[in-house]
Design a protein around this motif. Structure first.
Motif, PDB file in Angstrom:
ATOM      1  N   TYR A   1     116.985  37.919  83.390  1.00 58.43           N
ATOM      2  CA  TYR A   1     117.153  39.367  83.579  1.00 58.43           C
ATOM      3  C   TYR A   1     115.809  39.978  83.974  1.00 58.43           C
ATOM      4  O   TYR A   1     114.762  39.601  83.451  1.00 58.43           O
ATOM      5  CB  TYR A   1     117.656  40.020  82.294  1.00 58.43           C
ATOM      6  CG  TYR A   1     117.499  41.526  82.289  1.00 58.43           C
ATOM      7  CD1 TYR A   1     118.326  42.322  83.077  1.00 58.43           C
ATOM      8  CD2 TYR A   1     116.509  42.143  81.528  1.00 58.43           C
ATOM      9  CE1 TYR A   1     118.175  43.704  83.086  1.00 58.43           C
ATOM     10  CE2 TYR A   1     116.353  43.520  81.529  1.00 58.43           C
ATOM     11  CZ  TYR A   1     117.187  44.298  82.323  1.00 58.43           C
ATOM     12  OH  TYR A   1     117.030  45.659  82.343  1.00 58.43           O
ATOM     13  N   THR A   2     115.858  40.920  84.897  1.00 57.89           N
ATOM     14  CA  THR A   2     114.653  41.645  85.282  1.00 57.89           C
ATOM     15  C   THR A   2     114.930  43.140  85.292  1.00 57.89           C
ATOM     16  O   THR A   2     116.062  43.568  85.589  1.00 57.89           O
ATOM     17  CB  THR A   2     114.167  41.205  86.675  1.00 57.89           C
ATOM     18  OG1 THR A   2     113.044  42.010  87.051  1.00 57.89           O
ATOM     19  CG2 THR A   2     115.258  41.376  87.738  1.00 57.89           C
ATOM     20  N   LYS A   3     113.924  43.930  84.976  1.00 58.35           N
ATOM     21  CA  LYS A   3     114.074  45.385  85.033  1.00 58.35           C
ATOM     22  C   LYS A   3     113.966  45.906  86.460  1.00 58.35           C
ATOM     23  O   LYS A   3     114.218  47.082  86.715  1.00 58.35           O
ATOM     24  CB  LYS A   3     113.023  46.054  84.146  1.00 58.35           C
ATOM     25  CG  LYS A   3     113.226  45.794  82.654  1.00 58.35           C
ATOM     26  CD  LYS A   3     112.201  46.530  81.814  1.00 58.35           C
ATOM     27  CE  LYS A   3     112.438  46.286  80.329  1.00 58.35           C
ATOM     28  NZ  LYS A   3     111.429  47.007  79.493  1.00 58.35           N
ATOM     29  N   GLN A   4     113.576  45.021  87.388  1.00 58.98           N
ATOM     30  CA  GLN A   4     113.537  45.426  88.795  1.00 58.98           C
ATOM     31  C   GLN A   4     114.951  45.781  89.260  1.00 58.98           C
ATOM     32  O   GLN A   4     115.921  45.153  88.835  1.00 58.98           O
ATOM     33  CB  GLN A   4     113.026  44.281  89.667  1.00 58.98           C
ATOM     34  CG  GLN A   4     111.637  43.793  89.359  1.00 58.98           C
ATOM     35  CD  GLN A   4     111.276  42.600  90.227  1.00 58.98           C
ATOM     36  OE1 GLN A   4     111.324  42.674  91.448  1.00 58.98           O
ATOM     37  NE2 GLN A   4     110.931  41.490  89.593  1.00 58.98           N
ATOM     38  N   ASN A   5     115.059  46.766  90.135  1.00 62.14           N
ATOM     39  CA  ASN A   5     116.372  47.108  90.687  1.00 62.14           C
ATOM     40  C   ASN A   5     116.621  46.261  91.927  1.00 62.14           C
ATOM     41  O   ASN A   5     115.960  46.433  92.946  1.00 62.14           O
ATOM     42  CB  ASN A   5     116.444  48.595  91.042  1.00 62.14           C
ATOM     43  CG  ASN A   5     117.831  48.981  91.518  1.00 62.14           C
ATOM     44  OD1 ASN A   5     118.825  48.462  91.018  1.00 62.14           O
ATOM     45  ND2 ASN A   5     117.902  49.874  92.484  1.00 62.14           N
ATOM     46  N   LEU A   6     117.582  45.344  91.836  1.00 62.56           N
ATOM     47  CA  LEU A   6     117.876  44.425  92.933  1.00 62.56           C
ATOM     48  C   LEU A   6     119.135  44.823  93.695  1.00 62.56           C
ATOM     49  O   LEU A   6     119.494  44.164  94.670  1.00 62.56           O
ATOM     50  CB  LEU A   6     118.051  42.998  92.389  1.00 62.56           C
ATOM     51  CG  LEU A   6     116.916  42.443  91.522  1.00 62.56           C
ATOM     52  CD1 LEU A   6     117.226  41.010  91.111  1.00 62.56           C
ATOM     53  CD2 LEU A   6     115.579  42.532  92.245  1.00 62.56           C
ATOM     54  N   VAL A   7     119.816  45.880  93.251  1.00 63.66           N
ATOM     55  CA  VAL A   7     121.063  46.291  93.902  1.00 63.66           C
ATOM     56  C   VAL A   7     120.828  47.496  94.805  1.00 63.66           C
ATOM     57  O   VAL A   7     119.835  48.224  94.667  1.00 63.66           O
ATOM     58  CB  VAL A   7     122.152  46.632  92.861  1.00 63.66           C
ATOM     59  CG1 VAL A   7     122.415  45.450  91.943  1.00 63.66           C
ATOM     60  CG2 VAL A   7     121.772  47.870  92.045  1.00 63.66           C
TER      61      VAL A   7
END
Length: 295
Positions: free
Chosen positions: A96-102
């Motif tokens: 899980y990453t807090k980066q927004n990938l969507v």
């Protein structure tokens, strides 16, 4: 029915999740406040776009769909039980990453991409889901959101076993609305079962029938070197979502209700109950026969 029995003290634990339709009445019931437990459920709710079925074999069409989704609105339909998905892997799972990938909601961008893909007037397709909540709440909203960019969606809610059979049959399901709960808290569980080349087979759960050798390689690297797994899985998530075979909607949370007589209750994020750690407390009245912890 189980909720009513629990409130009456006839059972101590419910065998089924708290129904979406009962959520507000339960969380607003002050007498149940100490018996309501919320937790991250290590789950992702998402759309699949069948990459072997027109027009979803066109990456621009899949990207257009990704821009049509209003995740915050969808969460309202499930009483806010979750958070907007920022990737395919949920919080609490390695990778899980807090980066927004969507891709965030952008109707104009979605329309532009459809026109660029050769569908300036949109197209008609079919979305399959289960015929129970929360799917029946989400189906019409997704239908409306895709209509905003020109896609006409026919919704087909199905009984679970029928859904699994149809979604796992090549060429049958252009779109599905589904979810995954971690069997163990590692992103490989999501990737291998749902998006890997090996799972893109009849009867599998890669309903997008998608194969990305780069993403598979990154997942394998993460499995081989646990110290680097989180970074490898995040890179795999980026590679996956750059192609949009799946469109993550939200990360789920779960609300459990325990009986007043249950001591030490907590919900395991994967297996729900931890029966060996609970005990029965003395209360004014004992549960009815057969209604013990497992009732």
């Amino acid at each position: 029915m189980q909720l009513l029995e629990l409130e009456k003290g006839q059972i101590n634990l419910m065998g089924d999740p708290l129904p979406n339709s009962d959520y507000l009445s339960v969380v607003n019931n002050k007498s149940l406040a100490s018996q309501v437990h919320k937790r991250q459920s290590l789950s992702t709710y998402f759309l699949t776009l069948n990459t072997k079925v027109k027009p979803f074999n066109n990456p621009l069409v899949r990207q257009a769909v990704s821009y049509a989704i209003d995740r915050n609105f969808l969460l309202k339909l499930v009483n806010g039980q979750g958070s907007p998905a920022t990737g395919f892997i949920p919080p609490g799972v390695t990778g899980y990453t807090k980066q927004n990938l969507v891709n965030s909601l952008n109707v104009a961008k979605g329309k532009q991409l459809l026109a660029q893909a050769g569908y300036p007037h949109g197209f008609t397709t079919t979305l399959y889901s289960w015929n129970t909540q929360p799917w029946t709440n989400l189906d019409p909203a997704i239908q409306q959101q895709l209509a905003a960019i020109g896609i006409t969606v026919k919704v087909q809610p199905l009984q679970q076993s029928t859904f699994f059979t149809l979604a796992g049959t090549p060429g049958k399901a252009p779109m599905t609305l589904t979810f995954w709960i971690a069997d163990y808290p590692d992103a490989s569980d999501f990737f291998q079962a749902l998006t890997s080349c090996a799972a893109a087979i009849p009867g599998g759960q890669n309903y997008a029938f998608y194969c990305n050798a780069k993403a598979d390689s990154l997942v394998n690297a993460g499995l081989a070197t646990p110290a680097d797994a989180a970074a490898d899985y995040t890179s795999a998530d980026k590679a996956l979502l750059a192609d949009n075979p799946v469109v993550p909607l939200y990360f789920g949370t779960t609300t459990s209700v325990s009986g007043a007589a249950v001591g030490g209750f907590f919900a395991n994020p994967i297996w729900d109950w931890e029966m060996a750690h609970y005990w029965l407390q003395k209360t004014g009245s004992a549960p009815a026969s057969g209604g013990g912890l497992g009732g």
